[in-house]
Design a protein around this motif. Structure first.
Motif, PDB file in Angstrom:
ATOM      1  N   SER A  78      -6.512  11.393  -3.357  1.00 15.88           N
ATOM      2  CA  SER A  78      -6.585  11.930  -4.712  1.00 15.88           C
ATOM      3  C   SER A  78      -5.404  11.384  -5.498  1.00 15.88           C
ATOM      4  O   SER A  78      -4.558  10.643  -4.973  1.00 15.88           O
ATOM      5  CB  SER A  78      -6.545  13.459  -4.688  1.00 15.88           C
ATOM      6  OG  SER A  78      -5.243  13.913  -4.345  1.00 15.88           O
ATOM      7  N   VAL A  79      -5.315  11.786  -6.747  1.00 12.60           N
ATOM      8  CA  VAL A  79      -4.203  11.345  -7.583  1.00 12.60           C
ATOM      9  C   VAL A  79      -2.865  11.788  -6.997  1.00 12.60           C
ATOM     10  O   VAL A  79      -1.834  11.136  -7.205  1.00 12.60           O
ATOM     11  CB  VAL A  79      -4.384  11.879  -9.023  1.00 12.60           C
ATOM     12  CG1 VAL A  79      -4.295  13.401  -9.062  1.00 12.60           C
ATOM     13  CG2 VAL A  79      -3.379  11.256  -9.966  1.00 12.60           C
ATOM     14  N   PHE A  80      -2.874  12.867  -6.234  1.00 17.50           N
ATOM     15  CA  PHE A  80      -1.635  13.345  -5.623  1.00 17.50           C
ATOM     16  C   PHE A  80      -1.106  12.375  -4.554  1.00 17.50           C
ATOM     17  O   PHE A  80       0.050  12.474  -4.145  1.00 17.50           O
ATOM     18  CB  PHE A  80      -1.848  14.726  -5.019  1.00 17.50           C
ATOM     19  CG  PHE A  80      -2.319  15.748  -6.021  1.00 17.50           C
ATOM     20  CD1 PHE A  80      -1.438  16.284  -6.947  1.00 17.50           C
ATOM     21  CD2 PHE A  80      -3.645  16.150  -6.062  1.00 17.50           C
ATOM     22  CE1 PHE A  80      -1.866  17.212  -7.886  1.00 17.50           C
ATOM     23  CE2 PHE A  80      -4.085  17.074  -6.987  1.00 17.50           C
ATOM     24  CZ  PHE A  80      -3.199  17.608  -7.921  1.00 17.50           C
ATOM     25  N   ASP A  81      -1.973  11.467  -4.090  1.00 16.48           N
ATOM     26  CA  ASP A  81      -1.562  10.458  -3.108  1.00 16.48           C
ATOM     27  C   ASP A  81      -1.145   9.150  -3.764  1.00 16.48           C
ATOM     28  O   ASP A  81      -0.951   8.146  -3.069  1.00 16.48           O
ATOM     29  CB  ASP A  81      -2.723  10.173  -2.132  1.00 16.48           C
ATOM     30  CG  ASP A  81      -3.139  11.403  -1.362  1.00 16.48           C
ATOM     31  OD1 ASP A  81      -2.256  12.039  -0.752  1.00 16.48           O
ATOM     32  OD2 ASP A  81      -4.341  11.742  -1.380  1.00 16.48           O
ATOM     33  N   ASN A  82      -1.024   9.151  -5.082  1.00 16.60           N
ATOM     34  CA  ASN A  82      -0.732   7.914  -5.808  1.00 16.60           C
ATOM     35  C   ASN A  82       0.502   8.085  -6.690  1.00 16.60           C
ATOM     36  O   ASN A  82       0.397   8.181  -7.921  1.00 16.60           O
ATOM     37  CB  ASN A  82      -1.952   7.528  -6.661  1.00 16.60           C
ATOM     38  CG  ASN A  82      -1.880   6.092  -7.161  1.00 16.60           C
ATOM     39  OD1 ASN A  82      -0.828   5.468  -7.134  1.00 16.60           O
ATOM     40  ND2 ASN A  82      -3.003   5.578  -7.625  1.00 16.60           N
ATOM     41  N   PRO A  83       1.678   8.155  -6.077  1.00 15.42           N
ATOM     42  CA  PRO A  83       2.897   8.344  -6.876  1.00 15.42           C
ATOM     43  C   PRO A  83       3.149   7.226  -7.882  1.00 15.42           C
ATOM     44  O   PRO A  83       3.756   7.463  -8.929  1.00 15.42           O
ATOM     45  CB  PRO A  83       4.009   8.418  -5.828  1.00 15.42           C
ATOM     46  CG  PRO A  83       3.427   7.826  -4.584  1.00 15.42           C
ATOM     47  CD  PRO A  83       1.964   8.114  -4.632  1.00 15.42           C
ATOM     48  N   ALA A  84       2.691   6.025  -7.579  1.00 11.16           N
ATOM     49  CA  ALA A  84       2.893   4.917  -8.518  1.00 11.16           C
ATOM     50  C   ALA A  84       2.148   5.182  -9.825  1.00 11.16           C
ATOM     51  O   ALA A  84       2.685   4.952 -10.918  1.00 11.16           O
ATOM     52  CB  ALA A  84       2.412   3.612  -7.888  1.00 11.16           C
ATOM     53  N   PRO A 126       0.826  -1.216   0.000  1.00 15.33           N
ATOM     54  CA  PRO A 126       0.000   0.000   0.000  1.00 15.33           C
ATOM     55  C   PRO A 126       0.855   1.259   0.000  1.00 15.33           C
ATOM     56  O   PRO A 126       1.932   1.300   0.626  1.00 15.33           O
ATOM     57  CB  PRO A 126      -0.808  -0.120   1.292  1.00 15.33           C
ATOM     58  CG  PRO A 126       0.012  -0.985   2.184  1.00 15.33           C
ATOM     59  CD  PRO A 126       0.711  -1.955   1.271  1.00 15.33           C
ATOM     60  N   GLN A 127       0.389   2.252  -0.691  1.00 15.86           N
ATOM     61  CA  GLN A 127       0.996   3.571  -0.613  1.00 15.86           C
ATOM     62  C   GLN A 127       0.530   4.239   0.685  1.00 15.86           C
ATOM     63  O   GLN A 127      -0.428   3.785   1.317  1.00 15.86           O
ATOM     64  CB  GLN A 127       0.628   4.388  -1.839  1.00 15.86           C
ATOM     65  CG  GLN A 127       1.193   3.736  -3.110  1.00 15.86           C
ATOM     66  CD  GLN A 127       0.818   4.479  -4.363  1.00 15.86           C
ATOM     67  OE1 GLN A 127       1.561   5.326  -4.831  1.00 15.86           O
ATOM     68  NE2 GLN A 127      -0.349   4.155  -4.897  1.00 15.86           N
ATOM     69  N   PRO A 128       1.202   5.304   1.111  1.00 14.24           N
ATOM     70  CA  PRO A 128       0.920   5.859   2.441  1.00 14.24           C
ATOM     71  C   PRO A 128      -0.549   6.148   2.720  1.00 14.24           C
ATOM     72  O   PRO A 128      -1.051   5.823   3.799  1.00 14.24           O
ATOM     73  CB  PRO A 128       1.761   7.138   2.465  1.00 14.24           C
ATOM     74  CG  PRO A 128       2.925   6.823   1.575  1.00 14.24           C
ATOM     75  CD  PRO A 128       2.357   5.975   0.473  1.00 14.24           C
ATOM     76  N   SER A 179      -9.801   1.328  -5.525  1.00 15.61           N
ATOM     77  CA  SER A 179     -10.213  -0.054  -5.796  1.00 15.61           C
ATOM     78  C   SER A 179      -9.179  -1.055  -5.309  1.00 15.61           C
ATOM     79  O   SER A 179      -9.520  -2.095  -4.730  1.00 15.61           O
ATOM     80  CB  SER A 179     -10.471  -0.245  -7.296  1.00 15.61           C
ATOM     81  OG  SER A 179     -11.521   0.602  -7.728  1.00 15.61           O
ATOM     82  N   ASP A 180      -7.901  -0.746  -5.522  1.00 20.22           N
ATOM     83  CA  ASP A 180      -6.843  -1.641  -5.036  1.00 20.22           C
ATOM     84  C   ASP A 180      -6.923  -1.803  -3.520  1.00 20.22           C
ATOM     85  O   ASP A 180      -6.827  -2.925  -2.988  1.00 20.22           O
ATOM     86  CB  ASP A 180      -5.469  -1.085  -5.412  1.00 20.22           C
ATOM     87  CG  ASP A 180      -5.067  -1.443  -6.833  1.00 20.22           C
ATOM     88  OD1 ASP A 180      -5.973  -1.736  -7.633  1.00 20.22           O
ATOM     89  OD2 ASP A 180      -3.864  -1.444  -7.126  1.00 20.22           O
ATOM     90  N   MET A 228      -6.357   1.614   5.458  1.00 20.52           N
ATOM     91  CA  MET A 228      -6.433   0.210   5.864  1.00 20.52           C
ATOM     92  C   MET A 228      -6.093   0.015   7.340  1.00 20.52           C
ATOM     93  O   MET A 228      -6.405  -1.031   7.921  1.00 20.52           O
ATOM     94  CB  MET A 228      -5.510  -0.629   4.982  1.00 20.52           C
ATOM     95  CG  MET A 228      -5.910  -0.601   3.507  1.00 20.52           C
ATOM     96  SD  MET A 228      -4.777  -1.464   2.393  1.00 20.52           S
ATOM     97  CE  MET A 228      -5.171  -3.162   2.782  1.00 20.52           C
ATOM     98  N   ALA A 229      -5.492   1.033   7.957  1.00 22.42           N
ATOM     99  CA  ALA A 229      -5.134   0.924   9.378  1.00 22.42           C
ATOM    100  C   ALA A 229      -6.250   1.400  10.311  1.00 22.42           C
ATOM    101  O   ALA A 229      -6.131   1.248  11.528  1.00 22.42           O
ATOM    102  CB  ALA A 229      -3.875   1.743   9.651  1.00 22.42           C
ATOM    103  N   ARG A 230      -7.329   1.949   9.752  1.00 21.88           N
ATOM    104  CA  ARG A 230      -8.376   2.515  10.608  1.00 21.88           C
ATOM    105  C   ARG A 230      -9.133   1.416  11.354  1.00 21.88           C
ATOM    106  O   ARG A 230      -9.380   0.328  10.815  1.00 21.88           O
ATOM    107  CB  ARG A 230      -9.376   3.335   9.799  1.00 21.88           C
ATOM    108  CG  ARG A 230      -8.794   4.524   9.082  1.00 21.88           C
ATOM    109  CD  ARG A 230      -7.951   5.419   9.952  1.00 21.88           C
ATOM    110  NE  ARG A 230      -8.622   5.852  11.178  1.00 21.88           N
ATOM    111  CZ  ARG A 230      -8.129   6.724  12.033  1.00 21.88           C
ATOM    112  NH1 ARG A 230      -6.924   7.242  11.819  1.00 21.88           N
ATOM    113  NH2 ARG A 230      -8.812   7.079  13.110  1.00 21.88           N
TER     114      ARG A 230
END
Length: 476
Positions: free
Chosen positions: A203-209, A7-9, A33-34, A15-17
Motif C-alpha cells: 500500500s502507500v504506507f510501504d512507499n516512503p519515497a 527497491p523499497q523493502p 508498476s516500478d 522481487m525476492a519470491r
C-alpha cells in the motif's frame, strides 16, 4: 556507484519470491508498476531471454513504457525501444515486449510464442481464461533462464472475483499457496507436482519515497468515496469501485441472529413456504441451479445450489442436459428443505432455442424436469436484486443466503459494471448465479423500500446551528 533504482523493502520482498506465480499490491501507491518493469530486467544479460509485459489495452501501456524509457537505457546503455513493435532490445540480444489482450480472442496473438517471463499489470482487468492461457506461453527460449509469472492488482474489475479467490482468500498474505498439478505420461503413469503462488500485499504506507515527494497523497486517498477509499487506501477486497451490489454484507458474527447480514446459518424451512428453483444454462461455462424458499412475507432464502464449475473460475463441467436434470431430481429427493415439496422452476429462455435438434429444455423434460421461461429483462431483474438486498431499519434484507451456498457468496458480490453498458453487469464476469437469481426475483417481484422523507430544516436567521456548505451536494 551510480544507482539507477533501488527497491523499497516491500518491493524487494516481492522481487525476492521464488514461487511460480506472485501477485503484488492490493492497494494504491505501493510502487507496483516500478517493481514489475524492473523485475522484467532480471535476465536481460541472457541473449535468448524474452519477457512479456501485458495490460488489457495498448493505450494503458503508456505509463509502463514511460517508466522503462526512464530506467532501461540508463541501466543498460545501448538498449533500444522499437515503438511500432512495442519491444525493447538489449545489447545481449534479449528482448522485453509489451502486449495487450483487450478481448479473450486476442490471446491467439501469442500462439506459438515462448516467453521466459510474463507480467500482468492490473491483473483484475483480465479474466482467468486469459491469464491461465498464458501459462502455455510461459516456457524457456533456451537454457539457463528462469520461467515464472508476476502480476500486480488493485481490487475491482472484471477479474476481481477470481483474483481474490486465487490469491487473497486462498491463504494468508506472504504465505505460499501450494496446488497439486497432475498429468498422465504417454506410458500411462500419473505424475504429480506441487506448484506454488503467493500474495505480497502493498500500500502507500510501504512507499516512503512517494510519501516524501507527495505527503498529501494519503490525504487524497482518504478523501475518496467509501468503496474507493477502502480498496485503494487499505486494500480491502470486499468492496471496490464498480461493484454492482454494494449492499452485500457477509457478517459471520450475525449468521445466527440474521441481523445486518445476507449470509445466515441453514435451518429447516416450514413446509408452508413455497419453493422456487432457478436455472442458468451453461456447458463450457458453468450452469447454475439455485433453490429458494419464500416465507409468508415474500422474503427469499437461497437454501441449496448446484453449480457446474470445474474448480477453475468460469469453466464449465460440460454436463449434458439429461445429466443436469438427473442431478436436480436427486437433490430434490434428498435435501430436507426440498424433499416432498412442490417446486416451481424458472429457467434461462435460451434452453428452448433449437438449431434443428431437441432443445435443452426438451431434453430435460425427458427426465421429468420442467421449466417456465424466465423473464430476461436485464435491468428490471437487476433492480429486483437491489430491492432484495436492501436492509430495512432493523437490518433485515429480503434475500438471505445459506452459508453453504459457497458459489453464490463467491461470485455475486464480485460482479462489476460493464464498461460498455454502464447500467448493466459485465457479462464477462462469472454471472451465472446472478442470472438464475434474476429469473426467480422476476417471478416474485417486490417494490423498493420507501425512502424516508427528509426532515425540513427549521428557519435559523441567527445562524445558531452549524452551517454545512456542502448540504446541497448531499441531497438525494
Amino acid at each position: 556507484m551510480n544507482v539507477i533504482w533501488r527497491p523499497q523493502p516491500r518491493q524487494a520482498a516481492f522481487m525476492a519470491r521464488g514461487e511460480y506465480e506472485a501477485l503484488y499490491g492490493g492497494a494504491a501507491g505501493g510502487g507496483k508498476s516500478d517493481a514489475l518493469v524492473m523485475e522484467a530486467l532480471r535476465q536481460v544479460h541472457i541473449p535468448h531471454y524474452k519477457g512479456l509485459i501485458l495490460r488489457k489495452t495498448f493505450p494503458q501501456l503508456g505509463e509502463l513504457v514511460d517508466k522503462t524509457l526512464n530506467y532501461y537505457p540508463r541501466a543498460f546503455p545501448g538498449a533500444r525501444y522499437h515503438t511500432t513493435a512495442h519491444t525493447w532490445t538489449f545489447p545481449s540480444g534479449a528482448r522485453i515486449l509489451f502486449g495487450a489482450m483487450q478481448y479473450t480472442k486476442d490471446r491467439t496473438r501469442y500462439q506459438g510464442q515462448a516467453y521466459d517471463f510474463i507480467a500482468f499489470d492490473e491483473l483484475t482487468h483480465f479474466t482467468f481464461e486469459e491469464y491461465s492461457y498464458l501459462f502455455s506461453r510461459n516456457r524457456p527460449n533456451g537454457p539457463g533462464t528462469r520461467v515464472y509469472l508476476r502480476a500486480t492488482a488493485n481490487p475491482g474489475g472484471v477479474g476481481h472475483g477470481w483474483v481474490k479467490e486465487r490469491f487473497i482468500t486462498a491463504g494468508p498474505a506472504m504465505t505460499p499457496i501450494e496446488e497439486e498439478v497432475t498429468w498422465r505420461e504417454p506410458d500411462g503413469r500419473e505424475e504429480k507436482r506441487k506448484q506454488a503462488r503467493i500474495f505480497v500485499p502493498s500500500s502507500v504506507f510501504d512507499n516512503p519515497a512517494l510519501l516524501k515527494n507527495d505527503p498529501q497523497y494519503i490525504q487524497r486517498l482518504a478523501s475518496m468515496p467509501e468503496a474507493e477509499r477502502k480498496a485503494l487506501l487499505y486494500g480491502d477486497w470486499d468492496t471496490f469501485s464498480g461493484q454492482v451490489f454494494t449492499e452485500w454484507v457477509n457478517d459471520p458474527g450475525h449468521y445466527a441472529d440474521r441481523i445486518g447480514t445476507h449470509v445466515i446459518e441453514p435451518f429447516q424451512t416450514p413446509e408452508t413456504w413455497r419453493i422456487w428453483c432457478g436455472l442458468d444454462w451453461g456447458y463450457s461455462r458453468p450452469f447454475s441451479v439455485g433453490w429458494y424458499a419464500v416465507d409468508h412475507e415474500g422474503r427469499l432464502y437461497r437454501v441449496r445450489e448446484l453449480y457446474g464449475c470445474t474448480g477453475s473460475p468460469n469453466e464449465g463441467v460440460r454436463w449434458e442436459p439429461g445429466e443436469v436434470a438427473r442431478a436436480i431430481r436427486r437433490i430434490e429427493e434428498e435435501d430436507p428443505n426440498l424433499r416432498g415439496r412442490r417446486i416451481s422452476r424458472v429457467g434461462d429462455p435460451a434452453i428452448w432455442q433449437s438449431d434443428g435438434t431437441e432443445s435443452i429444455g426438451a431434453l430435460m423434460e425427458r427426465e421429468r424436469v420442467y421449466w417456465e421461461k424466465g423473464d430476461h429483462a436485464r435491468l428490471s431483474g437487476k433492480m429486483q436484486v437491489h430491492h432484495r438486498l436492501a436492509f430495512d431499519e432493523g437490518g433485515v434484507p429480503r434475500l438471505y443466503v445459506f452459508n453453504t451456498c459457497k458459489h453464490f457468496i463467491r461470485t455475486v458480490p464480485s460482479l462489476c459494471y460493464s464498461e460498455t453498458d454502464v447500467e448493466d453487469v459485465d457479462t464477462q464476469g462469472e454471472d451465472h448465479i446472478y442470472d438464475e437469481l434474476r429469473y426467480v426475483c422476476m417471478k416474485n417481484p417486490i417494490a423498493p423500500r420507501p425512502k424516508r422523507a427528509p426532515v425540513p430544516a427549521e428557519y435559523d436567521p441567527l445562524g445558531t446551528r452549524e452551517y454545512d456548505r456542502y448540504a446541497f451536494f448531499k441531497r438525494g
